[in-house]
Write an enzyme that holds these catalytic residues in place. Structure first.
Site, PDB file in Angstrom:
ATOM      1  N   ASN A  35      -8.474   3.625   8.060  1.00 60.33           N
ATOM      2  CA  ASN A  35      -7.930   2.442   8.732  1.00 60.33           C
ATOM      3  C   ASN A  35      -8.139   2.459  10.242  1.00 60.33           C
ATOM      4  O   ASN A  35      -8.120   1.427  10.873  1.00 60.33           O
ATOM      5  CB  ASN A  35      -6.433   2.315   8.419  1.00 60.33           C
ATOM      6  CG  ASN A  35      -5.695   3.617   8.565  1.00 60.33           C
ATOM      7  OD1 ASN A  35      -5.991   4.588   7.841  1.00 60.33           O
ATOM      8  ND2 ASN A  35      -4.766   3.669   9.481  1.00 60.33           N
ATOM      9  N   HIS A  49      -1.721  -7.918   2.129  1.00 54.78           N
ATOM     10  CA  HIS A  49      -1.767  -8.468   3.499  1.00 54.78           C
ATOM     11  C   HIS A  49      -2.975  -8.013   4.299  1.00 54.78           C
ATOM     12  O   HIS A  49      -3.210  -8.495   5.400  1.00 54.78           O
ATOM     13  CB  HIS A  49      -0.450  -8.180   4.248  1.00 54.78           C
ATOM     14  CG  HIS A  49      -0.239  -6.768   4.684  1.00 54.78           C
ATOM     15  ND1 HIS A  49      -0.413  -6.376   5.988  1.00 54.78           N
ATOM     16  CD2 HIS A  49       0.147  -5.654   4.015  1.00 54.78           C
ATOM     17  CE1 HIS A  49      -0.127  -5.082   6.102  1.00 54.78           C
ATOM     18  NE2 HIS A  49       0.216  -4.633   4.915  1.00 54.78           N
ATOM     19  N   CYS A  80       0.837   1.880  12.449  1.00 53.76           N
ATOM     20  CA  CYS A  80       1.959   2.776  12.193  1.00 53.76           C
ATOM     21  C   CYS A  80       2.071   3.879  13.220  1.00 53.76           C
ATOM     22  O   CYS A  80       3.118   4.458  13.393  1.00 53.76           O
ATOM     23  CB  CYS A  80       1.804   3.400  10.815  1.00 53.76           C
ATOM     24  SG  CYS A  80       1.173   2.254   9.632  1.00 53.76           S
ATOM     25  N   GLN A 116      -7.827  -0.550   2.864  1.00 52.82           N
ATOM     26  CA  GLN A 116      -8.669  -1.217   3.865  1.00 52.82           C
ATOM     27  C   GLN A 116      -9.951  -1.799   3.279  1.00 52.82           C
ATOM     28  O   GLN A 116     -10.656  -2.534   3.972  1.00 52.82           O
ATOM     29  CB  GLN A 116      -9.030  -0.242   5.001  1.00 52.82           C
ATOM     30  CG  GLN A 116      -7.853   0.130   5.888  1.00 52.82           C
ATOM     31  CD  GLN A 116      -7.341  -1.032   6.743  1.00 52.82           C
ATOM     32  OE1 GLN A 116      -8.038  -2.027   6.978  1.00 52.82           O
ATOM     33  NE2 GLN A 116      -6.104  -0.935   7.206  1.00 52.82           N
ATOM     34  N   THR A 141      12.936  -6.829 -10.658  1.00 60.13           N
ATOM     35  CA  THR A 141      12.424  -8.180 -10.923  1.00 60.13           C
ATOM     36  C   THR A 141      11.196  -8.419 -10.055  1.00 60.13           C
ATOM     37  O   THR A 141      11.204  -8.146  -8.856  1.00 60.13           O
ATOM     38  CB  THR A 141      13.515  -9.228 -10.604  1.00 60.13           C
ATOM     39  OG1 THR A 141      14.619  -8.945 -11.459  1.00 60.13           O
ATOM     40  CG2 THR A 141      13.018 -10.646 -10.843  1.00 60.13           C
ATOM     41  N   GLY A 165       0.810  -1.217   0.000  1.00 61.26           N
ATOM     42  CA  GLY A 165       0.000   0.000   0.000  1.00 61.26           C
ATOM     43  C   GLY A 165       0.841   1.263   0.000  1.00 61.26           C
ATOM     44  O   GLY A 165       0.534   2.231  -0.702  1.00 61.26           O
ATOM     45  N   THR A 166       1.907   1.271   0.782  1.00 61.44           N
ATOM     46  CA  THR A 166       2.742   2.473   0.885  1.00 61.44           C
ATOM     47  C   THR A 166       3.338   2.826  -0.469  1.00 61.44           C
ATOM     48  O   THR A 166       3.293   3.980  -0.909  1.00 61.44           O
ATOM     49  CB  THR A 166       3.867   2.245   1.926  1.00 61.44           C
ATOM     50  OG1 THR A 166       3.252   1.903   3.170  1.00 61.44           O
ATOM     51  CG2 THR A 166       4.737   3.462   2.101  1.00 61.44           C
TER      52      THR A 166
HETATM   53  C1  PLP Z   1      -5.235   2.955   4.593  1.00 62.80           C
HETATM   54  C2  PLP Z   1      -3.857   2.395   4.480  1.00 62.80           C
HETATM   55  N1  PLP Z   1      -3.045   2.838   3.504  1.00 62.80           N
HETATM   56  C3  PLP Z   1      -1.799   2.368   3.341  1.00 62.80           C
HETATM   57  C4  PLP Z   1      -1.297   1.413   4.189  1.00 62.80           C
HETATM   58  C5  PLP Z   1       0.100   0.901   3.964  1.00 62.80           C
HETATM   59  O1  PLP Z   1       0.035  -0.396   3.428  1.00 62.80           O
HETATM   60  P1  PLP Z   1       1.319  -1.359   3.453  1.00 62.80           P
HETATM   61  O2  PLP Z   1       1.458  -1.838   4.857  1.00 62.80           O
HETATM   62  O3  PLP Z   1       0.962  -2.476   2.525  1.00 62.80           O
HETATM   63  O4  PLP Z   1       2.466  -0.567   2.975  1.00 62.80           O
HETATM   64  C6  PLP Z   1      -2.089   0.932   5.240  1.00 62.80           C
HETATM   65  C7  PLP Z   1      -1.555  -0.040   6.212  1.00 62.80           C
HETATM   66  O5  PLP Z   1      -1.790   0.041   7.405  1.00 62.80           O
HETATM   67  C8  PLP Z   1      -3.405   1.419   5.375  1.00 62.80           C
HETATM   68  O6  PLP Z   1      -4.209   0.997   6.339  1.00 62.80           O
END
Ligand code: PLP
Length: 409
Positions: free
Chosen positions: A151, A201, A325, A179, A237, A71-72
């Site tokens: 989240n 995940h 986080c 989410q 890759t 996600g990040t």
């Molecule tokens: C709304 C949201 N965006 C982005 C992320 C980041 O995802 P990742 O852990 O796969 O980098 C999260 C993870 O907690 C999330 O809840």
């Protein structure tokens, strides 16, 4: 002691069928998808199939899916990639004030690099109102990014309406749907979004793999330069086992999402009603119904959320105070503050996020165990209104008590 996992928004257990699908791509089919030989072709074929499954889950075209590390990275690629490629059209970006740090911190970085950011406010339930977006748009606005569901508090945003406003002014619209993908049905075409982030995940896939939907015609500047993988948008890759994993998790979600959401909505409502009924001076954070099927987020007066998480952990329940986080920070959650809560109220919050393995009896056990732990913490709390040191604090006034009265909203 039996352990109960109520932290599925932080991460979920990888489905056994996902692990089974991934393993051969580490053991036997370990080729590089760019290689011309049989090993490479096997890997490429599996990756293509996975791309098709991920695309189907959100009603996209397979060619509109870019695999990432999660996600990040998807959020970073969407925001930086888009504004770097389109900076000649304008330098103004609009996001909500409750975005995940993957969006917020990316925008802080962009601000340092000459872009201007407007943060839209939310109401006390965490909803972004379309009229606030209308008002914030400027002639130089090039991108709007509003998350699909938050989240922490689980509130689901009206992304279809918001995207429509953006597209009527020819502005691109990104949504962080980390989410929601795999949990609630999403159709990128009918919602009208230009880009959408997801992460495996969060829906029973492996960690370290995600995807960005990029609508045909949207131009992105790559963040990683190299061999030109993912149609030049993300060199390196490919993580073939992970990509096979997100594909399998998408297939499973298509089969199970509807029944899972029905079950989780029932458990969530039991949880909300039970906790608010049993614990005086408790409140729900987030919208009562426009929320993720699996999320319940409460605040309890005179309580420090971390203490409660640790006490409940000793009783076998895995919970969270906010997003995974922000647990490393002593700052109150920016999301709860944006709802209008005071820092001490934000610190007294608890997130429960259920998953498909959770059972009704676990919800009942939790509702039975929680009041005792809340009561113990309140006895010790320096914030307790019974403590004469704080009885005169402004947030401890009777006016405030009305606000905190237990209620189901
Ligand atoms: C709304 C949201 N965006 C982005 C992320 C980041 O995802 P990742 O852990 O796969 O980098 C999260 C993870 O907690 C999330 O809840």
């Amino acid at each position: 002691m039996k352990r109960v996992y109520f932290d599925n928004s932080a991460t979920s257990r990888t489905d056994q069928a996902v692990i089974d699908a991934m393993l051969p791509f580490m053991k036997e089919h370990y080729g590089n998808p760019s290689s011309l030989h049989g090993f490479g072709r096997e890997a490429k074929k599996a990756m293509d199939a996975s791309r098709a499954s991920v695309a189907k889950l959100i009603n996209a075209d397979p060619m509109e899916i870019v695999f990432t590390s999660g996600g990040t990275e998807s959020d970073n690629l969407a925001l930086k990639g888009f504004v770097f490629a389109n900076k000649n059209k304008g330098k103004h970006i609009i996001i909500s004030s409750i975005e995940h740090h993957a969006v917020l911190h990316t925008c802080e970085y962009l601000q340092k690099n000459g872009f201007e950011i407007t943060y839209l406010p939310v109401d006390s339930d965490g909803i972004v109102h379309p009229e606030t977006l209308e008002k914030a748009i400027r002639p130089d606005t090039i991108l709007v990014s509003i998350m699909h569901a938050n989240n922490e508090i689980g509130t689901i945003e009206p992304i279809g309406e918001l995207a429509k406003i953006a597209s009527s002014r020819s502005i691109a619209f990104h949504t962080d749907a980390v989410q929601t993908v795999g949990h609630v049905s999403i159709d990128v075409k009918s919602e009208g979004v230009s880009m959408l982030s997801m992460s495996a995940h969060k829906f029973y896939g492996p960690k370290g793999v995600g995807a960005l939907y990029v609508r045909k015609g949207i131009r992105l500047e790559p963040l990683l330069h190299g061999g030109g993988h993912e149609r030049g948008m993300r060199s390196s890759t490919e993580n073939v086992p992970g990509i096979v994993g997100i594909g399998k998790a998408s297939e499973i979600a298509m089969d199970e999402m509807k029944t899972e959401a029905e079950k989780l909505t029932r458990l969530r409502n039991m949880m909300i009603d039970g906790v608010l009924k049993k614990i005086p001076r408790s409140n729900l954070n987030g919208h009562r119904t426009k929320r993720l099927p699996n999320n319940a987020n409460f605040r309890f007066d005179f309580i420090e959320g971390e203490g409660l998480v640790l006490r409940m952990d000793m009783r076998g329940f895995a919970l969270s105070t906010g997003s995974a986080c922000s647990t490393k920070s002593l700052e109150p959650s920016h999301v709860l503050i944006a709802l209008g809560l005071k820092p001490e109220q934000a610190h007294g919050s608890l997130r429960i996020s259920m998953g498909k393995d959770n059972l009704e009896e676990e919800v009942n056990q939790f509702i039975d165990a929680l009041p005792e732990e809340v009561a113990k913490l309140r006895e010790m709390s320096p914030y307790n209104e019974a403590n004469p040191m704080v009885a005169n604090e402004p947030w401890c006034s009777s006016e405030d008590h009305d606000h905190h009265e237990t209620e189901v909203r």
